[in-house]
Enzyme design. Structure first.
Site, PDB file in Angstrom:
ATOM      1  N   ASP A 153     -10.374   2.148   1.753  1.00 19.26           N
ATOM      2  CA  ASP A 153     -10.595   1.598   3.092  1.00 19.26           C
ATOM      3  C   ASP A 153     -11.276   2.618   3.997  1.00 19.26           C
ATOM      4  O   ASP A 153     -12.173   2.279   4.781  1.00 19.26           O
ATOM      5  CB  ASP A 153      -9.265   1.175   3.734  1.00 19.26           C
ATOM      6  CG  ASP A 153      -8.691  -0.086   3.131  1.00 19.26           C
ATOM      7  OD1 ASP A 153      -9.470  -0.930   2.661  1.00 19.26           O
ATOM      8  OD2 ASP A 153      -7.454  -0.235   3.133  1.00 19.26           O
ATOM      9  N   LYS A 161       0.804  -1.220   0.000  1.00 21.98           N
ATOM     10  CA  LYS A 161       0.000   0.000   0.000  1.00 21.98           C
ATOM     11  C   LYS A 161       0.839   1.274   0.000  1.00 21.98           C
ATOM     12  O   LYS A 161       0.424   2.295  -0.551  1.00 21.98           O
ATOM     13  CB  LYS A 161      -0.967  -0.004   1.187  1.00 21.98           C
ATOM     14  CG  LYS A 161      -2.033  -1.090   1.083  1.00 21.98           C
ATOM     15  CD  LYS A 161      -3.021  -0.999   2.233  1.00 21.98           C
ATOM     16  CE  LYS A 161      -4.095  -2.071   2.122  1.00 21.98           C
ATOM     17  NZ  LYS A 161      -5.115  -1.946   3.200  1.00 21.98           N
TER      18      LYS A 161
END
Length: 280
Positions: A110, A73
């Protein structure tokens, strides 16, 4: 974003290491089927940080996007042309979209996924909250709480180093973070919203401490499910948001960005995820 042609062969995938456990292919493929994207495919690839740049550079024009899990990420960010403010705020990209002009755009679904999952359970705003744990997911939780929590967030951590990290994230995200020792984590359970970001088994000991009238628990795990804490919470009448809820809501946003469709089929994707987990 303009909707992609449903007759054009397009590719997408989730990358990470380890990746075999990922439910992303199940969710995205279910969405493609429901949306009539018969020529779209979604796969998973085992890719670590060392191999990431080579993998991305080797993709051709048929690729629409990538989902990224750990440890990629942050590693993907230097490879992108643009990064959304949301992703930049936590230094983590979980979604890459390849535009028609060849640009690579990064986002983090997210954080809005957490907010959407809570909103689905009727939680739009809270006066305070508690976070169990201080890993990568905890920073996303703080980012989500910065938008819905009007008061302080108490973070229960195991080490001074983790405490410092959470303080720094709080300062960066504009959240008033109070630090408490993990030995006092049972006190967290009286908060109106408790976000558990810890690995499997870490909160099992807290199940016996759930109060008689709990608020809302957001436990980011989805397998095994329910966790001991989530089970005890539900048994006492508290609202529970699970890791599958988060996974589905963030995947919905990914599908919408990659395909250009205005609304992804949430219910269909959730059912596919539930069936996949039941078969494990």
């Amino acid at each position: 974003m303009k909707a992609r042609d449903s007759t054009e062969a397009r590719r997408a995938a989730v990358l990470g290491s380890p990746i075999a456990h990922s439910l992303s292919p199940v969710l995205h493929r279910a969405a493609y089927q429901e949306l009539g994207l018969a020529h779209w495919s979604y796969d998973r690839f085992e890719v670590d940080e060392a191999a990431l740049a080579g993998f991305v550079e080797g993709l051709d024009a048929s690729w629409a996007g990538l989902s990224l899990t750990m440890p990629l990420k942050r590693a993907v960010m230097p490879l992108l042309d643009t990064v959304s403010d949301t992703a930049a705020s936590v230094e983590a990209v979980n979604t890459v979209v390849f535009t028609e002009d060849g640009r690579r755009t990064g986002d983090n679904t997210d954080i809005p996924g957490m907010i959407a999952a809570l909103r689905e359970r009727g939680v739009d705003q809270v006066e305070s909250a508690a976070v169990l744990g201080a890993g990568a997911t905890a920073s996303s939780a703080l980012a989500a709480l910065s938008r819905i929590c009007t008061g302080p967030v108490t973070a229960y951590v195991r080490s001074a180093a983790r405490a410092d990290e959470m303080r720094q994230w709080g300062e960066r995200l504009g959240v008033r973070v109070r630090i408490a020792d993990w030995a006092e984590a049972d006190l967290a359970l009286s908060a109106p919203l408790v976000v558990a970001t810890t690995p499997a088994g870490a909160t099992d000991e807290l199940a016996k401490a759930v109060p008689d009238h709990p608020g809302t628990l957001f436990d980011v795990l989805y397998h095994p499910w329910p966790t001991a804490l989530a089970g005890a919470w539900s048994a006492r009448g508290g609202a529970v948001v699970g890791g599958l809820d988060l996974l589905v809501h963030q995947a919905v946003l990914q599908v919408e960005q990659m395909t250009g469709r205005a609304v992804a089929p949430l219910a269909v994707m959730r059912k596919a995820g539930e069936q996949a987990l039941a078969a494990r």
